[in-house]
Design a protein around this motif. Structure first.
Motif, short mmCIF file in Angstrom:
data_model
loop_
_atom_site.label_atom_id
_atom_site.label_comp_id
_atom_site.label_asym_id
_atom_site.label_seq_id
_atom_site.Cartn_x
_atom_site.Cartn_y
_atom_site.Cartn_z
N PRO A 18 2.19 -28.06 2.95
CA PRO A 18 1.31 -27.82 1.79
C PRO A 18 0.74 -26.39 1.77
O PRO A 18 0.77 -25.73 0.74
CB PRO A 18 0.19 -28.85 1.97
CG PRO A 18 0.77 -29.91 2.81
CD PRO A 18 1.77 -29.25 3.70
N THR A 19 0.25 -25.94 2.94
CA THR A 19 -0.27 -24.57 3.02
C THR A 19 0.81 -23.57 2.61
O THR A 19 0.57 -22.64 1.84
CB THR A 19 -0.70 -24.25 4.47
OG1 THR A 19 -1.56 -25.29 4.92
CG2 THR A 19 -1.41 -22.92 4.55
N MET A 20 2.00 -23.81 3.15
CA MET A 20 3.12 -22.91 2.88
C MET A 20 3.43 -22.86 1.38
O MET A 20 3.57 -21.78 0.81
CB MET A 20 4.34 -23.44 3.63
CG MET A 20 5.30 -22.42 4.10
SD MET A 20 6.34 -23.17 5.36
CE MET A 20 7.46 -24.12 4.38
N VAL A 21 3.48 -24.04 0.78
CA VAL A 21 3.84 -24.10 -0.64
C VAL A 21 2.79 -23.37 -1.49
O VAL A 21 3.13 -22.59 -2.38
CB VAL A 21 3.98 -25.58 -1.10
CG1 VAL A 21 4.11 -25.67 -2.61
CG2 VAL A 21 5.19 -26.21 -0.43
N VAL A 22 1.51 -23.59 -1.16
CA VAL A 22 0.47 -22.94 -1.94
C VAL A 22 0.57 -21.43 -1.81
O VAL A 22 0.52 -20.68 -2.80
CB VAL A 22 -0.93 -23.43 -1.49
CG1 VAL A 22 -2.01 -22.58 -2.13
CG2 VAL A 22 -1.12 -24.87 -1.83
N LEU A 23 0.73 -20.95 -0.56
CA LEU A 23 0.84 -19.50 -0.36
C LEU A 23 2.06 -18.93 -1.07
O LEU A 23 1.99 -17.87 -1.67
CB LEU A 23 0.90 -19.18 1.14
CG LEU A 23 -0.40 -19.43 1.90
CD1 LEU A 23 -0.19 -19.21 3.39
CD2 LEU A 23 -1.50 -18.51 1.40
N LEU A 24 3.16 -19.67 -1.02
CA LEU A 24 4.37 -19.20 -1.69
C LEU A 24 4.16 -19.10 -3.19
O LEU A 24 4.49 -18.10 -3.82
CB LEU A 24 5.54 -20.14 -1.41
CG LEU A 24 6.14 -20.10 -0.01
CD1 LEU A 24 7.31 -21.04 0.11
CD2 LEU A 24 6.58 -18.68 0.33
N LEU A 25 3.55 -20.16 -3.76
CA LEU A 25 3.35 -20.15 -5.20
C LEU A 25 2.39 -19.04 -5.63
O LEU A 25 2.58 -18.39 -6.65
CB LEU A 25 2.87 -21.52 -5.68
CG LEU A 25 3.93 -22.61 -5.59
CD1 LEU A 25 3.33 -23.98 -5.85
CD2 LEU A 25 5.06 -22.35 -6.58
N LEU A 26 1.35 -18.81 -4.79
CA LEU A 26 0.43 -17.72 -5.10
C LEU A 26 1.18 -16.39 -5.11
O LEU A 26 0.97 -15.55 -5.98
CB LEU A 26 -0.70 -17.65 -4.07
CG LEU A 26 -1.80 -18.71 -4.21
CD1 LEU A 26 -2.79 -18.58 -3.07
CD2 LEU A 26 -2.51 -18.55 -5.54
N SER A 27 2.06 -16.20 -4.12
CA SER A 27 2.81 -14.94 -4.08
C SER A 27 3.76 -14.84 -5.27
O SER A 27 3.96 -13.76 -5.81
CB SER A 27 3.63 -14.82 -2.80
OG SER A 27 3.00 -15.41 -1.72
N VAL A 28 4.35 -15.99 -5.65
CA VAL A 28 5.24 -15.95 -6.80
C VAL A 28 4.46 -15.55 -8.06
O VAL A 28 4.94 -14.78 -8.89
CB VAL A 28 5.94 -17.32 -6.99
CG1 VAL A 28 6.69 -17.37 -8.31
CG2 VAL A 28 6.90 -17.58 -5.85
N GLY A 29 3.21 -16.01 -8.14
CA GLY A 29 2.37 -15.62 -9.27
C GLY A 29 2.15 -14.12 -9.35
O GLY A 29 1.93 -13.56 -10.42
N ASN A 30 2.18 -13.47 -8.18
CA ASN A 30 1.95 -12.02 -8.14
C ASN A 30 3.24 -11.21 -8.05
O ASN A 30 3.21 -10.06 -7.64
CB ASN A 30 1.05 -11.67 -6.96
CG ASN A 30 -0.38 -12.07 -7.24
OD1 ASN A 30 -0.85 -11.94 -8.36
ND2 ASN A 30 -1.06 -12.58 -6.24
N ILE A 31 4.34 -11.85 -8.43
CA ILE A 31 5.64 -11.21 -8.18
C ILE A 31 5.86 -9.95 -9.01
O ILE A 31 6.66 -9.08 -8.66
CB ILE A 31 6.78 -12.24 -8.42
CG1 ILE A 31 8.00 -11.86 -7.60
CG2 ILE A 31 7.12 -12.37 -9.89
CD1 ILE A 31 8.89 -13.02 -7.27
N MET A 32 5.10 -9.79 -10.09
CA MET A 32 5.25 -8.59 -10.92
C MET A 32 4.29 -7.48 -10.48
O MET A 32 4.23 -6.43 -11.10
CB MET A 32 4.97 -8.93 -12.38
CG MET A 32 6.13 -9.59 -13.08
SD MET A 32 7.48 -8.43 -13.37
CE MET A 32 6.83 -7.52 -14.78
N LYS A 33 3.51 -7.74 -9.43
CA LYS A 33 2.55 -6.73 -9.00
C LYS A 33 3.00 -6.11 -7.68
O LYS A 33 3.31 -6.81 -6.73
CB LYS A 33 1.16 -7.36 -8.83
CG LYS A 33 0.56 -7.76 -10.15
CD LYS A 33 -0.74 -8.52 -9.96
CE LYS A 33 -1.18 -9.14 -11.26
NZ LYS A 33 -2.05 -10.31 -11.05
N GLY A 34 3.04 -4.79 -7.65
CA GLY A 34 3.39 -4.10 -6.42
C GLY A 34 2.12 -3.58 -5.77
O GLY A 34 1.17 -3.23 -6.45
N ASP A 35 2.10 -3.54 -4.44
CA ASP A 35 0.94 -3.01 -3.74
C ASP A 35 1.02 -1.48 -3.75
O ASP A 35 1.71 -0.87 -2.95
CB ASP A 35 0.93 -3.55 -2.30
CG ASP A 35 -0.31 -3.11 -1.55
OD1 ASP A 35 -0.99 -2.18 -2.01
OD2 ASP A 35 -0.59 -3.69 -0.49
#
Lengths: 293, 309
Positions: free
Chosen positions: B222-239
């Motif tokens: 569950p932790t993994m899935v949430v973190l993955l989905l959060l990162s996918v949400g930011n996939i258009m943003k570069g650091d």
């Protein structure tokens, strides 16, 4: 107790891999430190290495001969960090407290008003024009404090900390005639000390490591914070030449490579020194942030 | 005259005026820093003049967008942003999960404490310092990598004119910076697993690898899935800070290293193309917003406890 084979195998793999990753994490730090105490001739001839061939502290001597720019940027960073962290923490805590008050009717709407800013934004250009043209942030210290002051995630983490404070405490104070602000200052803040330390350190680290806002808004050299000053030293030849001129060293003899690395060491020192004392607060903050999502 | 009803907004403000005053600074802050710039997004459809400002400048329709998409940068920076983020998501999370599982199971207490501290250290330094590390390692004349290559009789490599090399350097430094942070996250998830499950598995004679496969990994999913989905949400943003400090202003490798955020800052500060830059920002914001809303919709379907809003 029987020592089982699978445990031994696992520990062997574990120790090897973890040691390897840890060494990789540490090596760049050591390389910069040894590079900063290598003589210029050795760097030009042998390159940077893990262990210096010819030790020389000349780079540090030059930096500390005329440290005025360095000291100035240290002062700017320190003041920005202290002012920003204290103000940011105060407003973060106060905002978090209000959105935990059960009798405050619009708390869900206001929470969403905050949260929405993390999922949609206007982009850099309107923000930049607003700050420069309308709020006059160019070459203004406020530009180093204001952009990092409040962070929605920190407000949410603070809120989840404060939720665990029993309502009865505030309720009994209210019966005794205390107002909301007094309850916050006299009761809630002292009870939230661990949370304040954690969030305060996160905010302070953001300020200390910030160079982005300086790049956008600060043009005057004497207003540079430490990290941006370091960036200038690393990326611009004329900064090294200026340092040479100030310390009276002829430019061709300037150990510019070692000076760059010595500056990096001097700028990173305080963080490394404080690290053992503050690490546990960051671990706690990350753990709670993770639970909150 | 407006009658103040006992349930109305004005009544609430009056009754809780201290609370409203206390939350007012934050409301004003986000209004100024986020909501006004949101309205300023109209700049993407205007030709910015300094005297006209955000709202007084003349409209130009889709001209800025034409300029952005015709420049050829749009496709390049979009592709780079998304591909880099996919690489970060896969590599960083795998490494973090691996170290967290290893740290949770190995025996030495002090070894664990020390190595965890060391791995967490990169999180604390600024990207400027990371830039110094990159310089120290990869400089052509005296970088440590080339020193090493020369000492074993190989040719030195010039990464500054080699776009392909930066893909690996950027991905490696991202993994390096975040390994300790992610390990803390995943360790927290592992520590909260019910110890009785492991005891039961011990009694059943499971070995350590079976326990990891059948208890630890499913429990942290569950932790993994949430973190993955959060990162996918930011996939258009570069650091921006990471890309800018690692690569610097190196025009030779731009094709391989330019992401939307570096493109935007460079256009804003160097070429002062306000309209085109605002169009690029608009494109990123809208695209991001739809991705986040979709990701949230998916999370809600899977497990509504983890939904963002």
């Amino acid at each position: 107790m029987i020592i089982r084979k699978d445990r031994i195998a696992f520990n062997v793999i574990g120790y090897l891999l973890i040691s390897f990753i840890s060494i990789l994490c540490l090596v760049p730090f050591i390389m910069v430190l040894t590079g900063s105490i290598t003589s210029q001739e050795s760097i030009l001839r042998d390159g940077f290495r893990l262990f210096p061939k010819e030790v020389s502290y000349e780079a540090y001597t030059i930096i500390f001969k005329s440290p005025d720019m360095l000291v100035r940027s240290y002062i700017v960073s320190t003041l920005v960090t202290i002012v920003g962290a204290v103000m940011g923490l105060f407003f973060t805590a106060m905002t978090a407290y209000i959105i935990t008050c059960k009798d405050f009717r619009y708390r869900d709407q206001i929470s969403f008003y905050f949260y929405f800013t993390t999922i949609f934004g206007g982009g850099l250009v309107p923000w930049y024009i607003l700050l420069v043209k309308y709020l006059h942030m160019k070459d203004n210290y406020v530009a180093l404090v204001f952009p990092l002051l409040l962070n929605v995630i920190y407000i949410l983490i603070m809120k989840s900390f404060m939720k665990s404070i029993p309502d009865a405490i505030a309720e009994s104070a209210r019966i005794d005639g205390a107002g909301d602000f007094m309850i916050f200052i006299k009761l809630i803040l002292p009870l939230s000390k661990p949370a304040l330390a954690t969030i305060g350190l996160f905010i302070a680290l953001n300020y200390w490591n910030d160079w982005y806002n300086a790049m956008l808004f600060i043009e005057k050299q004497e207003m540079y914070p430490l990290q941006y000053f370091l960036y200038q030293i690393l990326s611009k030849v004329d900064f090294i030449n200026q340092a040479a001129a100030r310390s009276g060293v002829p430019v061709p003899l300037m150990p510019s490579e070692a000076v760059k690395l010595a500056m990096t060491v001097v700028a990173t020192g305080p963080i490394i020194f404080l690290y053992p004392f503050v690490q546990k607060y960051f671990v706690k903050g990350i753990t709670i942030g993770a639970v909150k999502g | 005259m407006i009658a103040v009803r006992k349930t109305g907004f004005l009544y609430e403000v009056k009754k809780h005026r201290v609370k409203f005053l206390m939350i007012l600074p934050a409301i004003v802050y986000f209004f100024v820093m986020c909501y006004i710039p949101m309205a300023g997004i109209v700049l993407a459809f205007k030709k910015f003049t300094y005297s006209g400002g955000i709202f007084g400048s003349p409209w130009v329709g889709f001209e800025n967008f034409n300029f952005f998409f015709m420049s050829g940068s749009a496709w390049n920076v979009t592709r780079n942003t998304i591909l880099y983020n996919i690489a970060f998501i896969i590599i960083n999370n795998s490494l973090q999960i691996l170290t967290a599982i290893l740290l949770s199971e190995i025996a030495g207490k002090y070894f664990k404490k020390f190595t965890q501290s060391v791995m967490f250290l990169p999180y604390f330094i600024s990207w400027v310092v990371v830039g110094a590390f990159v310089y120290n390692l990869f400089n052509y004349e005296f970088g440590a990598i080339n020193t090493l290559l020369k000492s074993i009789g190989l040719e030195p490599v010039d990464v500054y004119s080699n776009p392909g090399a930066w893909k690996f350097i950027i991905i490696a430094f991202s993994a390096w910076k975040w390994v300790g942070y992610g390990t803390v996250l995943y360790l927290a998830a592992i520590v909260s697993i019910d110890a009785e499950m492991f005891e039961a598995a011990d009694i059943d004679g499971a070995n350590i690898f079976q326990k990891i496969l059948h208890i630890t990994l499913p429990s942290i999913t569950p932790t993994m899935v949430v973190l993955l989905l959060l990162s996918v949400g930011n996939i258009m943003k570069g650091d921006f800070q990471m890309f800018y400090q690692i690569v610097g202003n190196n025009g030779l490798v731009l094709d391989a290293t330019d992401v939307i955020d570096t493109f935007v800052v460079r256009s804003l500060l160097q070429t002062q193309e306000f309209g085109m830059t605002a169009a690029a920002g608009f494109y990123q914001s809208i695209f991001s917003f739809f991705i986040i809303v979709s990701v949230n919709y998916i999370i809600k379907k899977i497990n509504s406890d983890y939904a963002l809003f």
